[in-house]
Design a protein around this motif. Structure first.
Motif, PDB file in Angstrom:
ATOM      1  N   SER A 546       0.837  -1.207   0.000  1.00  0.00           N
ATOM      2  CA  SER A 546       0.000   0.000   0.000  1.00  0.00           C
ATOM      3  C   SER A 546       0.869   1.252   0.000  1.00  0.00           C
ATOM      4  N   SER A 547       2.006   1.181   0.709  1.00  0.00           N
ATOM      5  CA  SER A 547       2.913   2.336   0.729  1.00  0.00           C
ATOM      6  C   SER A 547       3.494   2.586  -0.668  1.00  0.00           C
ATOM      7  N   TYR A 550       0.844   4.173  -2.734  1.00  0.00           N
ATOM      8  CA  TYR A 550       0.607   5.573  -2.349  1.00  0.00           C
ATOM      9  C   TYR A 550       1.643   6.496  -2.972  1.00  0.00           C
ATOM     10  N   LYS A 553       1.313   7.011  -6.702  1.00  0.00           N
ATOM     11  CA  LYS A 553       0.102   7.735  -7.113  1.00  0.00           C
ATOM     12  C   LYS A 553      -0.648   6.972  -8.206  1.00  0.00           C
ATOM     13  N   ILE A 561      -5.380  10.339  -2.491  1.00  0.00           N
ATOM     14  CA  ILE A 561      -4.966   9.029  -1.953  1.00  0.00           C
ATOM     15  C   ILE A 561      -5.412   7.951  -2.930  1.00  0.00           C
ATOM     16  N   GLY A 565      -4.326   1.786  -2.508  1.00  0.00           N
ATOM     17  CA  GLY A 565      -3.495   1.943  -1.318  1.00  0.00           C
ATOM     18  C   GLY A 565      -4.326   2.081  -0.059  1.00  0.00           C
ATOM     19  N   TYR A 569      -4.204  -0.328   3.225  1.00  0.00           N
ATOM     20  CA  TYR A 569      -3.970   0.120   4.598  1.00  0.00           C
ATOM     21  C   TYR A 569      -5.107  -0.346   5.527  1.00  0.00           C
TER      22      TYR A 569
END
Length: 591
Positions: A546-547, A550, A553, A561, A565, A569
């Protein structure tokens, strides 16, 4: 001519309708009246046939009677404050006041130290069964209802004062029209109904509690209730007791110094037993026995020797040999009250002998094999952890085998053996627990009144002297030949299996399936650890992925957001919270 003059003579100075001390309980009066009225109607309608009661009406159970009895039980529970740290004495008094079935349950629990602490078991062994007698008029009506004819055709005289009164029945002395002095045991009216109602209530309570508390104790209590039911069916059917007396009398016709009252089978019914009247001295009065010139040690040795014969030779034994059930008259020991007896087959008797010798010789494998031969089932799945069973038996043999004969408590040994078998899901037949209870009762009698009698020595000597030396050698040679033949066959089968395994191994067809006994709990624990580690890796992967999404993009994007992602999270957070909750619950449960 009045009925008093035509039926039987009343004792001098006593009126026919005089009511002795002691009143019937409300339950006995209400249920008893209905029983007698039903019998009277049946007598009027069908004078030449016994009244027939449908199975569903046998014990006259009803929802109203059930509610009344439950209310009475709760009143006694409040009286003795069972919820406020009940003591052994208060528990014993409570059971005595609750009635015969609860007294019987207490007597069974007295030998179940795995359910109750030992101090409770010791106190419950003092339970008494004597109660206030019912009025004589009720006894007379009961006899009328049972015999369905004038009592003058059966008895020339009946004593209105009972010889003894117990929770189930009371006994009156009488004389038959043929001149014999007899004792007439009459079942208390309504006793069957109250006892059946109590067992029905107990069944409901244990069944309900077992849904909420899954423990071995509740399983055992279920067995206790079922044992109560079987005992109830036997003890409340006096025809069975009369047959037991007749069998015991026949078995001892050739035995010097041991007997029992002879029953008059034609006069015995489901609720009445007529037997010889024996006016002797109870074993519970040792001073009177000594004054009469008896040797307590000789009497005790004779009782134990005969009890060994009952169990090991006849396979028919008195299951409740307490002091009140043994009396002495003219040098003859009489066993009375044979409502509870045990019957052992020849197979069972051989196993009992093997058990005694196994402990004496410290042979644990033989002891295990003997118990398994006795077993009627081995748990729900039929599986048995033989290693654990042998380990438990090692402790019993270590405790008892090294003792001197004078120190060996055979009652405690048998009780420990039964408890250990139950712990390992090896269910033994009820006759074993009955035998153990009888030995505990007999041992308590000897220790209290005849402490110099060595019971285990007499039993061992009885077994040793049962056969001649030649017969024992012959049996030993036969057993050795059988075991040798069995070993030879086993060796041949093993060689055949080894040859088959060798051929399969050379062809690449041999597979080995290994099971580590006793490792299930460890494997479950390791499996839980692996599951948590796997979940932790998944959570970490979701967080890292997910990071990456993020910072890259990756579309679609909402409020800056990436949706993928955000979902990653959220999923990682939910899984992490669930994992943490599971770890906390497991840790709390272990504490």
């Amino acid at each position: 001519m009045t009925e008093r003059e035509t039926t039987y003579e009343a004792p001098q100075g006593e009126g026919r309708d005089r009511q002795p001390a002691g009143q019937a309980s409300p339950a006995e009066r209400s249920v008893g009246d209905s029983v007698f009225h039903r019998h009277e109607r049946a007598v009027d309608e069908v004078p030449d046939q016994p009244a027939v009661i449908a199975p569903g009406e046998k014990y006259q159970l009803s929802s109203a009677g059930r509610r009344w009895r439950i209310g009475e039980i709760f009143k006694l529970l409040r009286k003795y404050e069972v919820w406020n740290d009940i003591t052994p004495v208060r528990l014993r008094c409570l059971l005595e006041e609750l009635g015969p079935i609860f007294v019987k349950m207490g007597q069974i629990l007295a030998n179940r130290s795995e359910i109750l602490p030992q101090r409770f078991c010791d106190e419950l062994r003092k339970l008494r069964t004597d109660v206030d007698p019912v009025p004589y008029t009720i006894v007379r009506d009961c006899l009328h209802a049972e015999y369905r004819r004038p009592l003058s055709e059966v008895f020339s005289w009946i004593d209105e004062e009972p010889l003894g009164s117990a929770s189930l029945a009371q006994v009156h002395r009488a004389r038959l029209v043929t001149g014999e002095d007899v004792a007439v045991k009459v079942q208390r009216p309504g006793a069957q109904q109250v006892m059946a109602q109590d067992i029905d209530i107990m069944r409901s309570i244990v069944r309900l509690a077992s849904h909420f508390v899954q423990t071995d104790q509740f399983v055992d209590l279920h067995d206790v209730v079922e044992e109560l039911w079987e005992s109830f069916r036997e003890e409340t059917n006096f025809i069975m007791e009369a047959r037991n007396l007749d069998d015991f009398y026949e078995f001892h016709l050739g035995t010097k110094g041991i007997s029992c009252p002879r029953p008059y089978m034609k006069l015995c019914t489901e609720h009445v037993v007529v037997m010889d009247y024996v006016d002797g001295v109870s074993i519970s009065d040792p001073d009177a026995l000594i004054d009469a010139g008896y040797s307590l040690k000789q009497l005790g040795s004779r009782i134990v020797e005969d009890y060994s014969t009952q169990v090991l030779d006849d396979g028919f034994f008195h299951a409740d040999p307490h002091a009140g059930n043994i009396i002495v008259k003219d040098g003859v020991v009489y066993f009375i009250d044979l409502g509870m007896v045990g019957r052992m087959s020849n197979h069972d008797r051989l196993i009992v002998k093997d058990i005694i010798y196994s402990v004496a010789e410290g042979d644990v494998p033989k002891l295990k094999d003997s118990l398994l031969r006795f077993a009627v089932s081995r748990g729900d799945s039929g599986a048995l952890d033989h290693a654990a069973f042998l380990s438990d038996l090692d402790y019993i043999v270590a405790d008892f085998a090294g003792l001197d004969l004078k120190d060996l408590d055979i009652g405690e040994f048998l009780t420990s053996l039964v408890n250990l078998a139950r712990k390992n899901d090896v269910e033994l037949p009820s006759v074993v627990t009955m035998f153990a209870r009888g030995m505990v009762t007999l041992e308590g009698l000897l220790s209290e009144y005849m402490p110099h009698v060595n019971m285990i020595q007499i039993i061992r000597s009885h077994i040793a002297n049962e056969k001649s030396t030649y017969k024992r050698l012959e049996d030993g040679a036969r057993e050795l030949s059988v075991e040798s033949l069995r070993a030879a066959r086993g060796t041949l089968e093993a060689a055949e299996h080894i040859g088959l395994a060798t051929r399969m191994l050379t062809r690449g067809q041999l597979k080995v399936n290994t099971q580590i006994m006793g490792s299930e709990e460890v494997l479950r624990h390791v499996g839980g650890i692996v599951d948590r580690m796997s979940m932790s890796i998944v959570i970490a992967g979701l967080f890292i992925g997910s990071s990456v999404v993020y910072y890259a993009k990756i579309e679609p994007v909402i409020f800056g957001i990436p949706v993928i992602g955000f979902l990653g999270y959220a999923s990682a957070l939910i899984l992490a919270l669930g994992l943490g909750r599971e770890i906390w619950r497991n840790g709390h449960a272990r504490k």
